[in-house]
Design an enzyme around this catalytic site. Structure first.
Site, PDB file in Angstrom:
ATOM      1  N   SER B 194       0.834  -1.181   0.000  1.00 51.55           N
ATOM      2  CA  SER B 194       0.000   0.000   0.000  1.00 51.55           C
ATOM      3  C   SER B 194       0.881   1.247   0.000  1.00 51.55           C
ATOM      4  O   SER B 194       1.773   1.342  -0.839  1.00 51.55           O
ATOM      5  CB  SER B 194      -0.923  -0.055   1.218  1.00 51.55           C
ATOM      6  OG  SER B 194      -2.036   0.764   1.033  1.00 51.55           O
ATOM      7  N   ASP B 416      -9.029  -5.050  -5.578  1.00 49.66           N
ATOM      8  CA  ASP B 416      -8.665  -3.966  -4.662  1.00 49.66           C
ATOM      9  C   ASP B 416      -8.929  -2.633  -5.356  1.00 49.66           C
ATOM     10  O   ASP B 416      -8.371  -2.365  -6.425  1.00 49.66           O
ATOM     11  CB  ASP B 416      -7.172  -4.101  -4.321  1.00 49.66           C
ATOM     12  CG  ASP B 416      -6.627  -2.908  -3.577  1.00 49.66           C
ATOM     13  OD1 ASP B 416      -7.429  -2.081  -3.076  1.00 49.66           O
ATOM     14  OD2 ASP B 416      -5.384  -2.797  -3.484  1.00 49.66           O
ATOM     15  N   HIS B 441      -6.370  -6.093  -1.349  1.00 51.24           N
ATOM     16  CA  HIS B 441      -5.271  -5.206  -0.954  1.00 51.24           C
ATOM     17  C   HIS B 441      -4.164  -5.943  -0.184  1.00 51.24           C
ATOM     18  O   HIS B 441      -4.403  -6.470   0.903  1.00 51.24           O
ATOM     19  CB  HIS B 441      -5.866  -4.099  -0.082  1.00 51.24           C
ATOM     20  CG  HIS B 441      -5.080  -2.829  -0.052  1.00 51.24           C
ATOM     21  ND1 HIS B 441      -4.759  -2.121  -1.187  1.00 51.24           N
ATOM     22  CD2 HIS B 441      -4.555  -2.125   0.978  1.00 51.24           C
ATOM     23  CE1 HIS B 441      -4.070  -1.033  -0.847  1.00 51.24           C
ATOM     24  NE2 HIS B 441      -3.932  -1.013   0.457  1.00 51.24           N
TER      25      HIS B 441
END
Lengths: 483, 483
Positions: B194, B416, B441
């Protein structure tokens, strides 16, 4: 050497080269600024050069509201040869170094001489804190030392006087120029010499999305953190003199003991600049006159006339300053001498020393403590000697960059003492070393002359050829992208 | 939408997602930290993990003596599987993101599960300002919010809370670890998810001399400055729900008008979190339970039982929070919610909005002014929306990086919503996209489970294979260098 070092301290605020430890680093100017400082610069620049100012971010790496302060950054554009945004015509951008940009505009030839061939826009960007790009404002004109003196003392703003901030300036400003001209697809080649050459190569490495390629002339990017032996610089000065004349080299080598003896005499200080003169002659040993040869011819001539070694070396020193009515022992205080002093005391820690008896200079090893103490005394600041290699790398450069990065020319003249810290071998198909055996500091990017030897003409041709290749590939890829 | 937005302001300091403009950006955590915050982290970490602190430079880009301030940066090492410095055995380094590093150590699997195969040292580096790496010191424990709350208010230090400084921390700290272990030739792979995945890819690009390669999991590096359409995020959330159940998707789509009507009722606020719940379900839509499916099953079941749309969506929201005795409408205030708020208000400006009626969400276009006003109100700071693309690039990424840079894996799960801003196609032979149709994710770097579907097992295998290839080339080149 003790008397010598003691005397060095006396001139500590006067000269950029013969002073205390941190000042030992010879200046990295692409041009010998001290020779140019009396030139009326503006008179020699044509009307095609337009000056602009950009409201630049003072601190790119801090997001306190207070850090949103800005300063006026100067840049100069010549669009005479530009093919225009509609044709995605390229941009040749000179990244300013440790001095006002005015000097560069008049003295450099590479951009303006090759712009017509590439239909390129020519841009000169001034380095923060120099010239008219000083955050404390313009005081006493672009060549004045008032603003830079004030800014290196100013604890609130001098911290922003560093290379990473300067590169971020160039990134922001080049994007601004492209936006303003709607030249979104115009490729940019960044060009710089010496410290500016380091900036150019680092810019290509850190901002490949902004610069398509870099011409880094005489950039000693490996002269940090023991990547290059400290003797590199003075070894090449020695070699240059040895090649000019064996007798000359010996005379200089023998003179240091004499200097020790006379250093306390009234004219002692003058003699100290011998070291500076020899370095400067070697670094800027350009055709057609080759100062190294000039000095040695004078020393050799004097050798026939006198047995006194100091008289001989004096003859040499005088030969290198022949045009002045009387010999001035102190170097001029310039923006370069003051600003660079700050830079070497913060991050540009280039460890130059003399450890062996191989060179013609007396032993004077690089002494980190002495260097640090000098900076502490001068600015109350401790240098960060490992920062340059942490941020920019340098270790195992060939292994690291052979499969990473592209489009950099490292050009060097092997007679330039700083070439000892340069990249002298090709790293990959597109990270290339273009070197000349007889070249000196930044010779390739200076204005061409009728008297230029063939090897220099060829070096420039080679560089232009490589840049042309980058452009062709770029336009090819751009066409594919637009399809 | 006016009532809706008004109510959003009421919860402005409570939740990281359902609040005013700058807070619209869904959290970028590699793991759903809100689900993990009650876990006793230390209990699950074995003794092989040793915690250290490094005296880190607070401001890498300022050379005022005042800026030589330092803070304690936490890092955790597991040397159980390491082959040692004498064998130049590699280092897998996790670059911490927007939260305390403790969570990552327990929840991530990629490093520890593959370290034995590579005989790798495993290192977790905490991101500045989070956990125990806060310049204001440790206040109330590593998961406490006291220190981070104090530091985002502190005008003297919060400016250093940014990605460029964090990357420089990692550079300095990784070199420190290598020096300490005499592991000068141990190659480093940086890994992140991320925001941490963005950091990993940027680290490889900015510091190729320190990291041999990067695994950037679910890194939306293209979600800046209009490189990705603002609808990207919510379009994927919509698609996820549409795929789970057409009826479910329609029910949610129809519910917004109802919500407008009841928003002034006592339980109105609770309903607002529907948006958060759907996004969170889509983002962390991991096997074996797939929250999106869970929500839709509940909504579909309720559709048979009731005609009232809000009752149906409530059933869905409750399904996603089934384990709690009672439903709490506010999201927990965590270090992540507070710290990320600062980061999106300074440089991590990710413009997410809903412009069309194609998605299941009501129209709510990204509004720069509203975003700026929110940040100004909250911190007295104006975001720099163009900085991320100026410093890190992103424009024409394929053209720029196809001949520049190497050794990056961009991994994504296409379910995601953040994958809309990710790199989804190979850029070169060594800058590779490894994606899964059904992934969510950061799934690939989390601990593997018995129940993992084959496509997930294969994604991880593929990543390990690529990293293995990088290592083999590196050791080959190292041998050549030493010859």
């Amino acid at each position: 050497m003790k008397v010598f070092q003691l005397l060095l301290l006396l001139v500590v605020t006067l000269t950029p080269i013969t002073i205390g430890a941190p000042n030992r680093t010879p200046p990295l100017s692409p041009i010998n600024r001290s020779l140019k400082r009396h030139t009326n610069v503006s008179a020699t620049v044509s009307n095609d050069f337009k000056t602009y100012f950009y409201n630049q971010t003072l601190d790119h790496f801090n997001f306190n509201p207070e850090s949103y302060a800005t300063f006026q950054q100067r840049y100069i554009i010549n669009s005479k040869w530009w093919g225009g945004a509609s044709k995605n015509a390229p941009i040749l951008a000179y990244l300013g170094a440790e001095g006002p940009i005015d000097d560069d505009v008049t003295i450099l030839g590479f951009l303006t001489e090759h712009a017509p061939r590439f239909k390129a826009l020519v841009v000169y960007l001034e380095h923060r804190f120099y010239g008219e790009s000083n955050p404390v404002g313009l005081k006493g004109g672009p060549q004045s030392i008032e603003a830079i003196e004030e800014s290196v003392k100013n604890k609130t703003i001098r911290g922003y006087f560093n290379s990473a901030q300067a590169l971020a300036d160039y990134a922001e400003l080049l994007l601004h120029i492209k936006n303003k001209l709607h030249a979104h697809n115009s490729p940019i080649i960044v060009i710089g010499g010496s410290y500016g050459g380091m900036l150019a190569s680092w810019f290509r490495l850190k901002y490949p999305h902004i610069a398509l390629g870099a011409l880094a002339s005489s950039a000693p990017i490996l002269y940090f953190d023991n990547l290059t032996p400290q003797d590199g610089y003075y070894s090449i000065v020695t070699k240059d003199f040895e090649e000019a004349s064996e007798n000359c080299y010996k005379t200089i080598k023998q003179s240091w003991n004499e200097i020790d003896r006379v250093a306390s005499m009234p004219n002692g200080l003058a003699i100290l600049s011998l070291k500076f003169k020899t370095c400067s002659a070697a670094q800027y040993n350009a055709p057609p006159r080759y100062p190294t040869t000039q000095i040695c011819q004078a020393i050799d001539a004097a050798s026939n006339a006198t047995d006194i070694i100091l008289d001989r070396v004096f003859a040499g020193v005088l030969a290198h300053t022949a045009k002045r009515p009387c010999y001035n022992m102190t170097q001029a205080v310039t923006q370069t001498s003051i600003g660079w002093q700050w830079q070497v005391c913060s991050e540009m820690v280039i460890p130059i020393g003399v450890t062996s008896n191989v060179s013609m200079f007396p032993s004077s090893p690089y002494d980190e403590k002495e260097y640090d103490d000098g900076c502490d005394k001068m600015f109350g600041v401790m240098p960060r000697p490992h920062w340059a290699t942490t941020y920019y790398g340098g270790q195992n450069i060939r292994m690291i960059l052979s499969k990473f990065g592209s489009n950099i020319i490292f050009s060097n003249g092997l007679r330039d003492p700083y070439s000892s810290g340069g990249v002298l071998e090709d790293i990959s198909d597109t990270i290339l070393a273009v070197k000349t055996t007889n070249g000196s500091h930044c010779l390739d990017i200076l204005k061409s002359k009728e008297t230029d030897p063939e090897w220099l003409v060829n070096q420039r041709k080679e560089e232009v050829k490589i840049i042309g290749r980058w452009f062709r590939k770029y336009y090819h890829n751009l066409r594919l992208l637009k399809q």
